[in-house]
Scaffold this motif. Structure first.
Motif, PDB file in Angstrom:
ATOM      1  N   ALA A  37       0.830  -1.197   0.000  1.00 54.47           N
ATOM      2  CA  ALA A  37       0.000   0.000   0.000  1.00 54.47           C
ATOM      3  C   ALA A  37       0.861   1.241   0.000  1.00 54.47           C
ATOM      4  O   ALA A  37       0.591   2.214  -0.710  1.00 54.47           O
ATOM      5  N   ASP A  38       1.967   1.193   0.770  1.00 53.80           N
ATOM      6  CA  ASP A  38       2.877   2.334   0.773  1.00 53.80           C
ATOM      7  C   ASP A  38       3.492   2.545  -0.620  1.00 53.80           C
ATOM      8  O   ASP A  38       3.625   3.676  -1.095  1.00 53.80           O
ATOM      9  N   ALA A  39       3.852   1.394  -1.159  1.00 55.97           N
ATOM     10  CA  ALA A  39       4.448   1.497  -2.522  1.00 55.97           C
ATOM     11  C   ALA A  39       3.439   2.054  -3.516  1.00 55.97           C
ATOM     12  O   ALA A  39       3.768   2.897  -4.367  1.00 55.97           O
ATOM     13  N   GLU A  40       2.206   1.595  -3.384  1.00 56.67           N
ATOM     14  CA  GLU A  40       1.175   2.058  -4.302  1.00 56.67           C
ATOM     15  C   GLU A  40       0.890   3.533  -4.073  1.00 56.67           C
ATOM     16  O   GLU A  40       0.658   4.291  -5.015  1.00 56.67           O
ATOM     17  N   LYS A  41       0.894   3.950  -2.798  1.00 52.05           N
ATOM     18  CA  LYS A  41       0.672   5.355  -2.514  1.00 52.05           C
ATOM     19  C   LYS A  41       1.769   6.202  -3.162  1.00 52.05           C
ATOM     20  O   LYS A  41       1.531   7.276  -3.706  1.00 52.05           O
ATOM     21  N   LYS A  42       2.994   5.658  -2.972  1.00 53.23           N
ATOM     22  CA  LYS A  42       4.110   6.369  -3.588  1.00 53.23           C
ATOM     23  C   LYS A  42       3.914   6.492  -5.101  1.00 53.23           C
ATOM     24  O   LYS A  42       4.132   7.554  -5.697  1.00 53.23           O
ATOM     25  N   LYS A  43       3.462   5.345  -5.664  1.00 50.43           N
ATOM     26  CA  LYS A  43       3.210   5.367  -7.131  1.00 50.43           C
ATOM     27  C   LYS A  43       2.107   6.348  -7.460  1.00 50.43           C
ATOM     28  O   LYS A  43       2.180   7.091  -8.454  1.00 50.43           O
ATOM     29  N   VAL A  44       1.063   6.347  -6.604  1.00 46.35           N
ATOM     30  CA  VAL A  44      -0.054   7.268  -6.854  1.00 46.35           C
ATOM     31  C   VAL A  44       0.430   8.707  -6.778  1.00 46.35           C
ATOM     32  O   VAL A  44       0.062   9.556  -7.601  1.00 46.35           O
ATOM     33  N   THR A  45       1.289   8.934  -5.744  1.00 48.44           N
ATOM     34  CA  THR A  45       1.816  10.291  -5.607  1.00 48.44           C
ATOM     35  C   THR A  45       2.614  10.674  -6.850  1.00 48.44           C
ATOM     36  O   THR A  45       2.489  11.791  -7.400  1.00 48.44           O
ATOM     37  N   GLU A  46       3.460   9.717  -7.281  1.00 48.65           N
ATOM     38  CA  GLU A  46       4.270   9.985  -8.478  1.00 48.65           C
ATOM     39  C   GLU A  46       3.384  10.196  -9.705  1.00 48.65           C
ATOM     40  O   GLU A  46       3.605  11.114 -10.513  1.00 48.65           O
ATOM     41  N   LEU A  47       2.359   9.312  -9.813  1.00 46.07           N
ATOM     42  CA  LEU A  47       1.454   9.435 -10.957  1.00 46.07           C
ATOM     43  C   LEU A  47       0.693  10.751 -10.900  1.00 46.07           C
ATOM     44  O   LEU A  47       0.472  11.414 -11.937  1.00 46.07           O
ATOM     45  N   THR A  48       0.293  11.129  -9.653  1.00 43.13           N
ATOM     46  CA  THR A  48      -0.438  12.386  -9.508  1.00 43.13           C
ATOM     47  C   THR A  48       0.441  13.554  -9.938  1.00 43.13           C
ATOM     48  O   THR A  48       0.006  14.477 -10.637  1.00 43.13           O
ATOM     49  N   SER A  49       1.738  13.472  -9.530  1.00 41.55           N
ATOM     50  CA  SER A  49       2.661  14.531  -9.915  1.00 41.55           C
ATOM     51  C   SER A  49       2.833  14.565 -11.441  1.00 41.55           C
ATOM     52  O   SER A  49       2.828  15.630 -12.073  1.00 41.55           O
ATOM     53  N   LYS A  50       2.949  13.325 -11.978  1.00 36.41           N
ATOM     54  CA  LYS A  50       3.105  13.257 -13.449  1.00 36.41           C
ATOM     55  C   LYS A  50       1.855  13.774 -14.146  1.00 36.41           C
ATOM     56  O   LYS A  50       1.925  14.480 -15.156  1.00 36.41           O
ATOM     57  N   ILE A  51       0.679  13.413 -13.553  1.00 36.09           N
ATOM     58  CA  ILE A  51      -0.587  13.882 -14.141  1.00 36.09           C
ATOM     59  C   ILE A  51      -0.659  15.392 -14.077  1.00 36.09           C
ATOM     60  O   ILE A  51      -1.083  16.061 -15.032  1.00 36.09           O
ATOM     61  N   ASN A  52      -0.242  15.940 -12.927  1.00 35.89           N
ATOM     62  CA  ASN A  52      -0.265  17.387 -12.805  1.00 35.89           C
ATOM     63  C   ASN A  52       0.673  18.032 -13.837  1.00 35.89           C
ATOM     64  O   ASN A  52       0.345  19.036 -14.472  1.00 35.89           O
ATOM     65  N   ASP A  53       1.882  17.391 -13.917  1.00 42.95           N
ATOM     66  CA  ASP A  53       2.820  17.903 -14.931  1.00 42.95           C
ATOM     67  C   ASP A  53       2.220  17.783 -16.336  1.00 42.95           C
ATOM     68  O   ASP A  53       2.331  18.710 -17.157  1.00 42.95           O
ATOM     69  N   ALA A  54       1.584  16.621 -16.552  1.00 45.26           N
ATOM     70  CA  ALA A  54       0.985  16.413 -17.884  1.00 45.26           C
ATOM     71  C   ALA A  54      -0.133  17.421 -18.122  1.00 45.26           C
ATOM     72  O   ALA A  54      -0.276  17.958 -19.235  1.00 45.26           O
ATOM     73  N   ASN A  55      -0.942  17.659 -17.074  1.00 42.57           N
ATOM     74  CA  ASN A  55      -2.013  18.642 -17.228  1.00 42.57           C
ATOM     75  C   ASN A  55      -1.439  20.024 -17.528  1.00 42.57           C
ATOM     76  O   ASN A  55      -1.982  20.790 -18.345  1.00 42.57           O
ATOM     77  N   SER A  56      -0.309  20.329 -16.830  1.00 42.33           N
ATOM     78  CA  SER A  56       0.331  21.626 -17.104  1.00 42.33           C
ATOM     79  C   SER A  56       0.816  21.691 -18.543  1.00 42.33           C
ATOM     80  O   SER A  56       0.644  22.688 -19.262  1.00 42.33           O
TER      81      SER A  56
END
Length: 285
Positions: A37-56
């Protein structure tokens, strides 16, 4: 202990072992799920950051797209305006080409007409040159003929002058002889002496010429006033008038006479039947 009790104990022991195993598994599994779950959260955080970057990036790209779209629309409008202008120019050029084609066709027709006229003028000029050459040739021949005639006229004029002089001399001699005859009591009718008077005005034709071109027969005789001794002129009228010489009457009949050529004919020409025998020479042949 009874068998049932043993079995129950064994079952209890088995259940205990199973519970222990399940507890171990649960414990172990709870640990793994937490890490996952921690790993997945980390991935989610990374994906969220990437999504934000992608949205930008998408927002920036969308903004760029809007700018490029505006540029494209402006460029497309300019190109459409240019296309419309080019089409208008093409239409004008096509109209000019059509007009020019008509003018070229007219010019070609005019050129063909001009060439036809030039060819006709060339043929006419050639004919005129040929006619001019023929006329010049005839003029040269005429000049030569005129020169020949002038030479003959001068010769005949000289002969006439000599004949006139001789005639004057003869008349003077006849007058002297008449005076002498009358003085001696003789008749002075000179016409009674054959061959002494000038021939009367007569014109005849040659009937026959001998092979030597020296003697000839004429269609005039004593009925025309000829007597032996008369001298007549020989002429030819065709194809052009020319003087041939002189002949002397040697014998006469009422309608014909025989003549002897005096000296040679002019330029040694042969006499022909139909040539003229005359006591006079026309002023111009």
């Amino acid at each position: 202990m009874t068998t049932v009790g043993k079995i129950l104990v064994l079952l209890i022991m088995a259940f205990s072992l199973m519970l222990a195993a399940i507890s171990s598994v649960v414990f172990t599994t709870s640990k793994n799920w937490k890490a996952a779950a921690d790993a997945e959260k980390k991935k989610v955080t990374e994906l969220t950051s990437k999504i934000n970057d992608a949205n930008s990036q998408v927002a920036a790209a969308k903004k760029d797209l809007e700018g490029e779209t505006a540029k494209y629309e402006t460029l497309a409008k300019q190109l459409n305006d240019k296309i419309a202008a080019v089409e208008a120019q093409n239409l004008t050029a096509q109209q000019q080409i059509t007009t020019a084609a008509g003018q070229v066709a007219t010019a070609q027709q005019n050129a063909k007409t001009a060439l036809d006229e030039a060819e006709a003028n060339r043929k006419e000029t050639t004919q005129l040159r040929e006619m001019k050459s023929e006329v010049e040739k005839q003029a040269n021949e005429f000049k030569l003929h005129v020169a020949e005639l002038n030479d003959k006229i001068r010769e005949m004029e000289r002969a006439l002058e000599a004949a006139t002089k001789n005639n004057t001399d003869l008349k003077e001699r006849v007058a002297k002889y008449s005076t002498l005859l009358r003085t001696n009591g003789l008749p002075d009718d000179i016409t009674q002496v054959s061959g002494l008077e000038s021939p009367p005005p007569v014109v005849g034709e040659i009937k026959r010429v001998d092979a030597t071109n020296r003697k000839l027969e004429a269609t005039i005789g004593s009925n025309d006033g000829l007597v032996p001794g008369h001298e007549l002129n020989l002429m030819r009228m065709s194809p052009r008038p020319e003087y041939l010489g002189k002949a002397k009457v040697i014998s006469v009949d009422p309608n014909q006479s025989v003549l002897q050529v005096i000296g040679n004919t002019y330029l040694g020409k042969k006499l022909q039947e139909g040539d003229i025998v005359s006591s006079t020479i026309p002023p111009r042949l």
